[in-house]
Design an enzyme around this catalytic site. Structure first.
Site, PDB file in Angstrom:
ATOM      1  N   LEU A 114       0.844  -1.191   0.000  1.00  0.00           N
ATOM      2  CA  LEU A 114       0.000   0.000   0.000  1.00  0.00           C
ATOM      3  C   LEU A 114       0.886   1.250   0.000  1.00  0.00           C
ATOM      4  O   LEU A 114       2.069   1.180   0.323  1.00  0.00           O
ATOM      5  CB  LEU A 114      -0.894  -0.003   1.242  1.00  0.00           C
ATOM      6  CG  LEU A 114      -1.941  -1.113   1.306  1.00  0.00           C
ATOM      7  CD1 LEU A 114      -2.632  -1.117   2.664  1.00  0.00           C
ATOM      8  CD2 LEU A 114      -2.970  -0.928   0.192  1.00  0.00           C
ATOM      9  N   GLY A 169       6.891   2.588   2.564  1.00  0.00           N
ATOM     10  CA  GLY A 169       8.348   2.577   2.457  1.00  0.00           C
ATOM     11  C   GLY A 169       8.886   1.926   1.197  1.00  0.00           C
ATOM     12  O   GLY A 169      10.083   1.649   1.106  1.00  0.00           O
ATOM     13  N   THR A 203       2.779   0.139  -6.434  1.00  0.00           N
ATOM     14  CA  THR A 203       2.061  -0.584  -5.394  1.00  0.00           C
ATOM     15  C   THR A 203       1.930  -2.069  -5.747  1.00  0.00           C
ATOM     16  O   THR A 203       2.092  -2.934  -4.899  1.00  0.00           O
ATOM     17  CB  THR A 203       0.656  -0.017  -5.159  1.00  0.00           C
ATOM     18  OG1 THR A 203       0.034   0.125  -6.445  1.00  0.00           O
ATOM     19  CG2 THR A 203       0.722   1.336  -4.482  1.00  0.00           C
ATOM     20  N   ARG A 210      -2.026  -7.471 -11.524  1.00  0.00           N
ATOM     21  CA  ARG A 210      -0.901  -6.626 -11.952  1.00  0.00           C
ATOM     22  C   ARG A 210       0.396  -7.415 -11.887  1.00  0.00           C
ATOM     23  O   ARG A 210       1.241  -7.344 -12.767  1.00  0.00           O
ATOM     24  CB  ARG A 210      -0.843  -5.374 -11.066  1.00  0.00           C
ATOM     25  CG  ARG A 210       0.406  -4.532 -11.225  1.00  0.00           C
ATOM     26  CD  ARG A 210       0.633  -4.048 -12.654  1.00  0.00           C
ATOM     27  NE  ARG A 210      -0.456  -3.235 -13.158  1.00  0.00           N
ATOM     28  CZ  ARG A 210      -0.576  -1.930 -12.946  1.00  0.00           C
ATOM     29  NH1 ARG A 210       0.312  -1.301 -12.230  1.00  0.00           N
ATOM     30  NH2 ARG A 210      -1.595  -1.287 -13.459  1.00  0.00           N
ATOM     31  N   ILE A 214       4.054   9.681   5.761  1.00  0.00           N
ATOM     32  CA  ILE A 214       3.333  10.676   4.969  1.00  0.00           C
ATOM     33  C   ILE A 214       3.951  12.050   5.191  1.00  0.00           C
ATOM     34  O   ILE A 214       4.231  12.792   4.251  1.00  0.00           O
ATOM     35  CB  ILE A 214       1.835  10.685   5.316  1.00  0.00           C
ATOM     36  CG1 ILE A 214       1.216   9.334   4.932  1.00  0.00           C
ATOM     37  CG2 ILE A 214       1.121  11.816   4.605  1.00  0.00           C
ATOM     38  CD1 ILE A 214      -0.240   9.209   5.321  1.00  0.00           C
ATOM     39  N   VAL A 215       4.189  12.371   6.452  1.00  0.00           N
ATOM     40  CA  VAL A 215       4.766  13.677   6.766  1.00  0.00           C
ATOM     41  C   VAL A 215       6.151  13.816   6.160  1.00  0.00           C
ATOM     42  O   VAL A 215       6.491  14.831   5.565  1.00  0.00           O
ATOM     43  CB  VAL A 215       4.823  13.881   8.300  1.00  0.00           C
ATOM     44  CG1 VAL A 215       5.675  15.086   8.643  1.00  0.00           C
ATOM     45  CG2 VAL A 215       3.434  14.028   8.866  1.00  0.00           C
ATOM     46  N   ARG A 238      38.900  11.796   8.489  1.00  0.00           N
ATOM     47  CA  ARG A 238      40.187  11.128   8.350  1.00  0.00           C
ATOM     48  C   ARG A 238      40.962  11.264   9.651  1.00  0.00           C
ATOM     49  O   ARG A 238      40.608  12.050  10.538  1.00  0.00           O
ATOM     50  CB  ARG A 238      40.990  11.759   7.211  1.00  0.00           C
ATOM     51  CG  ARG A 238      40.404  11.473   5.849  1.00  0.00           C
ATOM     52  CD  ARG A 238      40.989  12.362   4.786  1.00  0.00           C
ATOM     53  NE  ARG A 238      42.414  12.094   4.548  1.00  0.00           N
ATOM     54  CZ  ARG A 238      43.155  12.833   3.740  1.00  0.00           C
ATOM     55  NH1 ARG A 238      42.631  13.884   3.139  1.00  0.00           N
ATOM     56  NH2 ARG A 238      44.423  12.544   3.544  1.00  0.00           N
ATOM     57  N   HIS A 239      42.046  10.504   9.726  1.00  0.00           N
ATOM     58  CA  HIS A 239      42.989  10.669  10.836  1.00  0.00           C
ATOM     59  C   HIS A 239      43.520  12.100  10.801  1.00  0.00           C
ATOM     60  O   HIS A 239      43.398  12.803   9.782  1.00  0.00           O
ATOM     61  CB  HIS A 239      44.145   9.691  10.635  1.00  0.00           C
ATOM     62  CG  HIS A 239      44.730   9.823   9.256  1.00  0.00           C
ATOM     63  ND1 HIS A 239      45.655  10.801   8.931  1.00  0.00           N
ATOM     64  CD2 HIS A 239      44.461   9.154   8.108  1.00  0.00           C
ATOM     65  CE1 HIS A 239      45.954  10.704   7.650  1.00  0.00           C
ATOM     66  NE2 HIS A 239      45.240   9.708   7.121  1.00  0.00           N
ATOM     67  N   ASN A 277      51.959  12.671   5.418  1.00  0.00           N
ATOM     68  CA  ASN A 277      51.124  13.656   4.728  1.00  0.00           C
ATOM     69  C   ASN A 277      51.963  14.909   4.458  1.00  0.00           C
ATOM     70  O   ASN A 277      51.965  15.448   3.364  1.00  0.00           O
ATOM     71  CB  ASN A 277      49.912  14.081   5.575  1.00  0.00           C
ATOM     72  CG  ASN A 277      48.807  13.063   5.598  1.00  0.00           C
ATOM     73  OD1 ASN A 277      48.128  12.912   6.612  1.00  0.00           O
ATOM     74  ND2 ASN A 277      48.596  12.345   4.506  1.00  0.00           N
ATOM     75  N   ARG A 317      47.886   6.067  12.524  1.00  0.00           N
ATOM     76  CA  ARG A 317      47.402   7.448  12.527  1.00  0.00           C
ATOM     77  C   ARG A 317      45.929   7.570  12.917  1.00  0.00           C
ATOM     78  O   ARG A 317      45.532   8.552  13.545  1.00  0.00           O
ATOM     79  CB  ARG A 317      47.684   8.139  11.192  1.00  0.00           C
ATOM     80  CG  ARG A 317      47.299   7.347   9.942  1.00  0.00           C
ATOM     81  CD  ARG A 317      48.067   7.906   8.757  1.00  0.00           C
ATOM     82  NE  ARG A 317      47.690   7.419   7.446  1.00  0.00           N
ATOM     83  CZ  ARG A 317      48.125   6.309   6.898  1.00  0.00           C
ATOM     84  NH1 ARG A 317      48.930   5.504   7.581  1.00  0.00           N
ATOM     85  NH2 ARG A 317      47.752   5.968   5.661  1.00  0.00           N
ATOM     86  N   GLU A 335      43.945   2.094   4.782  1.00  0.00           N
ATOM     87  CA  GLU A 335      44.028   2.854   3.535  1.00  0.00           C
ATOM     88  C   GLU A 335      44.331   1.931   2.347  1.00  0.00           C
ATOM     89  O   GLU A 335      44.857   0.824   2.525  1.00  0.00           O
ATOM     90  CB  GLU A 335      45.093   3.946   3.667  1.00  0.00           C
ATOM     91  CG  GLU A 335      45.265   4.849   2.452  1.00  0.00           C
ATOM     92  CD  GLU A 335      43.981   5.590   2.011  1.00  0.00           C
ATOM     93  OE1 GLU A 335      42.906   4.961   1.944  1.00  0.00           O
ATOM     94  OE2 GLU A 335      44.085   6.792   1.700  1.00  0.00           O
ATOM     95  N   HIS A 365      40.668   6.949   6.256  1.00  0.00           N
ATOM     96  CA  HIS A 365      41.683   7.507   5.363  1.00  0.00           C
ATOM     97  C   HIS A 365      41.031   8.088   4.122  1.00  0.00           C
ATOM     98  O   HIS A 365      39.851   7.857   3.867  1.00  0.00           O
ATOM     99  CB  HIS A 365      42.670   6.407   4.967  1.00  0.00           C
ATOM    100  CG  HIS A 365      43.267   5.685   6.132  1.00  0.00           C
ATOM    101  ND1 HIS A 365      44.477   6.032   6.685  1.00  0.00           N
ATOM    102  CD2 HIS A 365      42.815   4.643   6.868  1.00  0.00           C
ATOM    103  CE1 HIS A 365      44.739   5.239   7.707  1.00  0.00           C
ATOM    104  NE2 HIS A 365      43.757   4.371   7.843  1.00  0.00           N
ATOM    105  N   GLN A 366      41.812   8.775   3.306  1.00  0.00           N
ATOM    106  CA  GLN A 366      41.261   9.488   2.168  1.00  0.00           C
ATOM    107  C   GLN A 366      40.502   8.581   1.205  1.00  0.00           C
ATOM    108  O   GLN A 366      39.309   8.797   0.944  1.00  0.00           O
ATOM    109  CB  GLN A 366      42.371  10.241   1.428  1.00  0.00           C
ATOM    110  CG  GLN A 366      41.834  11.085   0.261  1.00  0.00           C
ATOM    111  CD  GLN A 366      42.873  12.085  -0.244  1.00  0.00           C
ATOM    112  OE1 GLN A 366      42.719  13.282  -0.069  1.00  0.00           O
ATOM    113  NE2 GLN A 366      43.915  11.578  -0.867  1.00  0.00           N
ATOM    114  N   ARG A 397      36.399   8.265   0.782  1.00  0.00           N
ATOM    115  CA  ARG A 397      35.746   8.527  -0.507  1.00  0.00           C
ATOM    116  C   ARG A 397      34.767   7.403  -0.837  1.00  0.00           C
ATOM    117  O   ARG A 397      33.646   7.640  -1.301  1.00  0.00           O
ATOM    118  CB  ARG A 397      36.790   8.635  -1.619  1.00  0.00           C
ATOM    119  CG  ARG A 397      37.529   9.957  -1.619  1.00  0.00           C
ATOM    120  CD  ARG A 397      38.680   9.936  -2.605  1.00  0.00           C
ATOM    121  NE  ARG A 397      39.253  11.264  -2.750  1.00  0.00           N
ATOM    122  CZ  ARG A 397      40.495  11.500  -3.137  1.00  0.00           C
ATOM    123  NH1 ARG A 397      41.297  10.492  -3.431  1.00  0.00           N
ATOM    124  NH2 ARG A 397      40.938  12.743  -3.233  1.00  0.00           N
TER     125      ARG A 397
END
Lengths: 502, 469
Positions: free
Chosen positions: B48, B52, B131, B137, B169-170, B256-257, B263, B306, B326, B391-392, B396
């Protein structure tokens, strides 16, 4: 003397870390309170099969688990089984004995979970009445254990008959093993339980319990209120296993050029003998006359070259790659002994937990290989062409080998292991394909080496500014706290937990 | 009869060994993919309104795409909005509204056509979000799938809790294009009437009648599931995923660290400790976490020094995951970009050509990372408030999952040091807040240079390398 106190400090730290270490496998840390898995269902519904398999899987991923089979307790108490009459629900004397057995078993569960470091106990019995299940629930509540029910429901008479033939006929209850008599008695035994069977009711009485109902050998599942990570893994596992007959073949790549030189790791090609093996493997597979065979390899050249010879499609899995030996990659054992004598000794101390600097441990491998195991459970006939350490891990899963035994399992080159599920376990057949190869197996050394080295290291670790997270039973068990060494500069040389775990 | 075994050649980008003929790789690359069947899958939602379905569709699609299974959702409501430009009221959905029914049927058919196009052009999974509450269907859809050789998997969401429905609904309906010019009460009233239109003809997936179908029935917002006839690997993964997600409000913090010694030197990988500024960041992170006053916060780190040093400064328990380490740069570990250009100019160029799939020699690719991180994502879904110090490249990958970024965008997502990203699920997506903790750090982000040709001169390759010591 300073060294004495360091030794003392080392010892206490060592034992403290060791106790943390045992619990700190990657999966193990996810569970907080111990869990009691309660099997439920009429006889011959596969409860013991699932109990044993689940236990094997959980132990393999590092969660200490043990099965408590009530039938075994009953056999202890009632030395000779006479007939199904014992199981009649109006047999008061027998009912009393059976209840006593359950209480004794629960005592053992408590000892295992509270004093022996167990994390999961599988209570394997019919547990078909709400009364019995309530008894277990109270027991668990008293001890702050989580409870997860696994109910097996099956109404297919063929499946039930097959189960009886496969596992009941050879049970200690039926020493004469006369098939028809066994079948007859056992079906009557089941009928005794049916009278009082109260299946788990998700709509009313049992809606607040956590459970999975396995219906008709996995055709359908009802899952209610999964509480935590480990329960979700258990559900996933139970949903992926099947009982269709099939065979799993494990072997290594053919002998490689590095093998010949005694070098570990790397990505070398097959030697001439390795190529011969690949050819022999092709013949072997043909002789097996399999309808459908999936072939899996790693992404290293030597397994792919081996598979290429078979002339049929194969799938490459990066996670089947050999253990990463980090800084020791492509070295011979002699070179490692020369360049990293301490590492070499440490590895022999605890080969399962030892992680190569910049590389992996057997324990890491098990985590890495878990998706392979899960997919192997889903599949039918599969040939896995992998590597020594990988094959050891996979074999340990199928043959229920401990972490201690795993790194020393014999997986020689040019040998195929044929695994066939049978009854509650796995039949293994070894096929040496008659092509000579070097031996790459290093046995467990006879005595532990370098104790002085260990205490120096432990002591050094004590002085390190980098603290370890607290590791106690009150707290949720923490993740693996295996520290990693910096490989060259050594400005801060951390402790490799292995040396603490002697 | 024995054909000589094919020669193997290693694909220079992904470092995969493939059979080749005449020095050229054969087309068929037998590499393990998530979806091993050639058969596309059609996931069909059932339920219905306000149960969700769209939430599940979008989330599932996001997950499948992230793990590398090309997936797309087809929301029939969208098609209907295209067709009927202005939504008047719930009357459109009345079961006796002939014209309405005709339009809705047409929209469904149109969506299925697009599904067919998608699945024949490289798509692997299509999520048909509607639905689909009548058996009629669903039969139509199954005939369509049968005709085209698709496997069908139903995902039904059943919920009778009026509070949950009202909240749905809200959260998502009020903001829908259907209700832009209505006030809240009117909208809610209309929507409730809309749901009523479906209720009478709703035929839930039945244990007996539908016993041969493959489906999962999600009941009571995930406290109970009924799973029937899971056929293959992808369906089993879908079931596992759906059983692990929840809708309890929570926030995920990614950072990240603190800045590390390597670095500062412009070197990648390695396992160095924090710089002075990194340590300061760790301290500020501790204060930040305290100020946020987060309930039951879990803290996760990798097993590299790190991140652990950073977590240590928080003074709270944390869990170490090797999976959060990493990306392994293999032979390029601890090198500066300048050195990589010097020693491995070809590798450097290949990486710029396809940064997602590129695997460092003896190392990993972003694609490998995603596979490695999948259990982390799964556990993040199960958890509530979590801070992940990683880590980077790892950050990502995780960010790409939450923000639905493509494989092309992923390796270039900006994840600067000393910045915390706070992710809060909202409606169908994720709200991101970027919080810089005001401690200076080097920039480690290298943009894709213009010239990615293998023959490019070094200065063009190094054009986008960030400044360092």
């Amino acid at each position: 003397m300073a060294t004495d106190s360091w030794q003392e400090a080392g010892k206490t730290r060592k034992s403290h870390l060791r106790s943390c270490e045992k619990k700190s496998s990657w999966a193990s840390y996810m569970t907080n309170s111990p869990t009691v898995i309660v099997m439920t269902g009429l006889p011959a519904r596969g409860k013991t099969y699932m109990s044993k398999k689940l236990t094997r899987y959980l132990n393999w991923i590092g969660v200490p688990t043990k099965v408590f089979n009530l039938g075994a307790y009953r056999r202890e108490a009632v030395k000779m089984y006479k007939s199904y009459d014992f199981f009649r629900h109006d047999n008061k004397e027998a009912m009393e004995i059976r209840k006593q057995c359950a209480l004794v078993a629960l005592e053992d569960v408590q000892a295992y979970l509270t004093e022996e470091g167990g994390q999961i106990a599988v209570f394997d019995a019919t547990n078909t009445t709400r009364e019995r299940r309530d008894l277990i629930l109270s027991f668990a509540k008293e001890n702050s254990y989580k409870v997860f029910f696994v109910e097996s429901v099956c109404d297919d008479p063929d499946v039930i008959a097959a189960n009886i033939l496969e596992v009941k006929v050879s049970s200690p209850d039926y020493p004469e093993r006369h098939r028809e008599r066994v079948m007859d008695d056992f079906l009557k035994r089941i009928a005794c339980y049916e009278v009082t069977y109260q299946p788990l009711d998700p709509d009313h009485d049992d809606k607040d319990l956590s459970f999975i109902k396995v219906i008709n050998v996995g055709r359908r599942f009802l899952v209610n209120r999964v509480q935590d990570y480990i329960q979700s893994r258990i559900v996933y596992y139970l949903m992926n296993i099947h009982v269709h007959p099939r065979t799993i073949y494990l072997c290594r790549h053919g002998e490689s050029q590095h093998n010949v030189l005694g070098k570990i790791g790397g990505d070398s090609e097959l030697s001439a003998r390795g190529k011969q093996f690949a050819h022999a493997l092709r013949e072997f597979i043909k002789q097996q006359k399999l309808a459908d065979l999936k072939v899996w390899t790693s992404q290293l050249r030597r397994t792919i070259q081996t598979a290429e010879e078979l002339g049929s499609p194969y799938e490459q899995w990066k996670i089947l790659n050999e253990i990463d030996a980090g800084v020791c990659e492509e070295m011979t054992y002699e070179m490692i002994q020369d360049s990293y004598p301490e590492e070499f000794a440490l590895r022999d101390q605890d080969k399962y937990h030892y992680r190569y600097p910049g590389g992996e441990s057997y324990q890491d491998m098990v985590q890495r290989l878990e998706p392979v195991i899960m997919e192997l459970e889903r599949q039918g006939n599969v040939l896995v062409i992998s590597h020594q350490a990988v094959m050891r891990c996979l074999l340990a899963y199928f043959l229920d080998k401990s972490a201690d035994e795993l790194p020393y399992l014999k997986c020689p080159l040019h040998t195929v292991l044929k695994l066939t599920p049978v009854a509650y376990g796995c039949k293994v057949e070894t096929f040496y394909l008659n092509i000579e190869a070097v031996n790459t197996h290093r046995d467990r050394p006879p005595h532990r080496l370098g104790n002085a080295c260990i205490t120096r290291r432990s002591a050094a670790a004590v002085k390190k500014p980098w603290k370890l997270p607290p590791c106690s039973r009150e707290e949720p068990r923490r993740g693996r706290t295996l520290a990693q060494r910096t490989n060259t500069q050594g400005d801060v040389c951390w402790m490799n937990f292995v040396c603490a775990c002697v | 009869m024995a054909t000589p075994p094919r020669e193997l050649t290693q694909n220079p980008l992904k470092k995969i060994w493939m059979p080749c003929k005449n020095g050229l790789p054969e087309k068929h690359i037998s590499q393990r993919k998530v979806c091993m069947t050639n058969c596309p899958t059609l996931i069909v939602t059932v339920g219905l309104p306000a149960r969700g379905k769209t939430y599940i569709s979008k989330k599932l699609t996001r997950y499948l795409n992230w793990i590398g299974v090309p997936t797309k959702e087809f929301n029939v409501g969208q098609y209907r909005r295209e067709c009927v430009k202005i939504y008047k009221s719930f009357e459109f959905f009345r079961p006796d509204n002939e014209e309405g029914l005709k339009i809705r049927k047409h929209c469904a058919a149109s969506a299925l056509n697009d599904v067919r196009t998608y699945l024949s052009e490289g798509g692997q999974v299509a999520v048909f979000d509607a639905t689909n509450t009548t058996r009629e269907r669903r039969d139509t859809i199954m005939k369509f799938a049968d005709l085209n050789g698709y496997k069908v998997f139903f995902v039904e969401s059943v919920c009778d809790d009026p509070e949950v429905i009202a909240s749905n609904i809200v959260q998502v309906k009020l903001g829908s294009p259907d209700y832009t010019d209505r006030n809240t009460d009117e909208a809610v009233e209309d929507f409730m009437k809309r749901i009523k239109c479906y209720e009478n003809s709703y035929e839930t997936l039945d244990e007996i009648k539908d016993r041969d179908l493959s489906y999962i029935k999600i009941m009571e917002v995930g406290s109970r599931y009924l799973v029937n006839r899971v056929l293959d690997h992808i369906q089993s993964r879908i079931v596992y995923y759906l059983m692990n997600i929840h809708i309890a409000p929570r926030s995920i913090y990614l950072c990240r660290h603190g800045e590390s010694e390597l670095n500062i030197k412009g070197r990648i990988g390695g396992d160095s400790g924090l710089s002075a500024r990194g340590k300061l960041f760790a301290k500020f992170l501790g204060k930040f976490i305290q100020e946020q006053n987060i309930k039951d916060l879990k803290v996760w780190t990798s097993q590299m020094k790190r991140t652990i040093q950073t977590a240590e400064a928080l003074g709270v328990p944390y869990e170490q995951w090797k999976a959060l380490n990493e990306i392994d740069a293999g032979v390029c570990e601890e090198m500066m970009y300048e050195e990589i250009q010097d020693h491995y100019p070809l590798e450097f160029a290949l990486r710029d050509q396809d940064k997602y799939r590129y695997r460092y020699p003896k190392g990993e690719s972003y694609e490998d990372l995603v596979q490695r991180l999948e259990p982390v994502i799964m556990e993040l879904e199960r958890q509530e408030n979590v801070l992940v110090i990683c880590h980077q490249a790892v950050m990502r990958c995780l960010l790409a999952y939450f923000l639905d970024k493509t494989a092309e965008e992923l390796p270039y997502l900006k994840c600067p040091l000393h910045t915390v990203l706070k992710l809060t699920p909202v409606a169908y997506g994720c709200k991101v807040e970027s919080i810089s903790l005001n401690v200076e750090a080097v920039n480690t982000h290298r943009d894709r240079p213009e010239n990615v040709d293998v023959s490019r001169p070094p200065d063009e390759a190094l054009l986008t390398v960030p400044a360092h010591q």
